[in-house]
Enzyme design. Sequence first.
Site, mmCIF file in Angstrom:
data_model
loop_
_atom_site.group_PDB
_atom_site.id
_atom_site.type_symbol
_atom_site.label_atom_id
_atom_site.label_comp_id
_atom_site.label_asym_id
_atom_site.label_seq_id
_atom_site.Cartn_x
_atom_site.Cartn_y
_atom_site.Cartn_z
ATOM 1 N N LYS A 201 4.060 2.277 -8.636
ATOM 2 C CA LYS A 201 2.627 2.436 -8.443
ATOM 3 C C LYS A 201 2.093 2.498 -9.936
ATOM 4 O O LYS A 201 1.303 2.276 -10.224
ATOM 5 C CB LYS A 201 2.419 3.520 -7.535
ATOM 6 C CG LYS A 201 0.701 3.826 -7.675
ATOM 7 C CD LYS A 201 0.008 2.538 -7.299
ATOM 8 C CE LYS A 201 -1.607 2.776 -7.741
ATOM 9 N NZ LYS A 201 -2.166 3.871 -6.879
ATOM 10 N N CYS A 255 -7.390 5.169 -11.877
ATOM 11 C CA CYS A 255 -6.045 4.558 -11.826
ATOM 12 C C CYS A 255 -5.680 4.351 -13.358
ATOM 13 O O CYS A 255 -4.951 4.820 -13.795
ATOM 14 C CB CYS A 255 -5.906 3.429 -10.867
ATOM 15 S SG CYS A 255 -6.196 3.927 -9.291
#
Length: 405
Positions: A201, A255
């Site tokens: 991720k 993110c």
Amino acid sequence: MVNVIGLGYIGLPTALMLASHGIEVVGTDYNNDIVALLRSGKTSFKEKGLDELYKKAVEANIKFTNEYQITDIYIIAVPTPYDKFTKKVDPCYVITAIKSVLDVCPKGATIVIESTVSPGTIDKYVRPTITEVGFEIGKDIHLVHAPERIIPGNMIYELIHNNRTVGADDIVVGEQIKNLYSSFCQGEIVVTDIRTAEMTKVVENTYRAVNIAFANELAKICRYDGLDVYEIIKICNMHPRVNILQPGPGVGGHCISVDPWFLVGDYPHLAKVIDESMKTNDGMPDFVLNRIYEIMQENNLTDFSRVGLYGLTYKENVDDMRESPTLQLLESQKRHLSKGLKVYDPFVVQDVVENQYHNLDEFLDGIDLVVIMVAHDEIKNRLDILKEKIVFDTRHIYKGDCYSL
């Protein structure tokens, strides 16, 4: 029943999606205002398709509360900020949620961490938290890491269609959680170990951050040498193995602007390219501010109150301002002792900065130079209203004569 912990940008859509696909769900959040708002029939942020999904979930009898539930599966979707000095992940919200779950959960429960964490966070922080209270991992508590892969503005579609990763100690437990997500996810779901899931991720977002940094650095090079960076990128991307992203005024959101720092913090002597890429991206708001100074000089503008920033959010067509390049630019402006920049964003209805407007026409009436920071559909559909203005377009959407990065 599934207890989703944290009803923010990730937890709420996940809870609603599960509930609307036949899973019994209770959503838990410590914030009384969010819980009260959701109970009143309203969602806590704007997102395409979210209100419709909320109605389906309510019809399926989803519940919202401040209390942790006694159940077999917990999904933790709380924020994971980073320390801006050490660049390391701050797991405090995850640890607090874990401790609260352990206070009520039965033996044999599975805790799924959706929050993005740096590689090794679960080993370093989560496992000790569980064993310290006497639970045996793998017997009393099962651990899973299933990081989200969605982006504001397209969350609902991506929840359904994006591939996912499920990291688990036990392959059987991993398959059980895969089946849970398969209730709505049509993408491929890969089951692996937890550390691999943690790393993949973070690496996904780091790849994008590095690509954006390359585009931003290329924009600076082209600016220095009088070249059109957009034309160069377009031609380069005609090559079948080249895919350069577009430069911009900075990188925002929770993110791409945050996750790569986890690798820098954990591997400071190894993550050199990542470190420099993040510094490049973080430096873009200052670069844009310097361009504003140059454009003002060129056009004999001395009054900053005649300059307007269009867009406060970190990306188009959302109300999410986390790590927004515009907010970063405004902070930089304060350090430069210049004041008066006007600001407008159709998605930000509350006053969050000085000189903020809530009507596009009023905003434009008071400025000579408009800086397009965000490519909202509103301005893309009304570009003709800028024809009498000096335009500095950081998003490459304006078709007329304008300044660019």
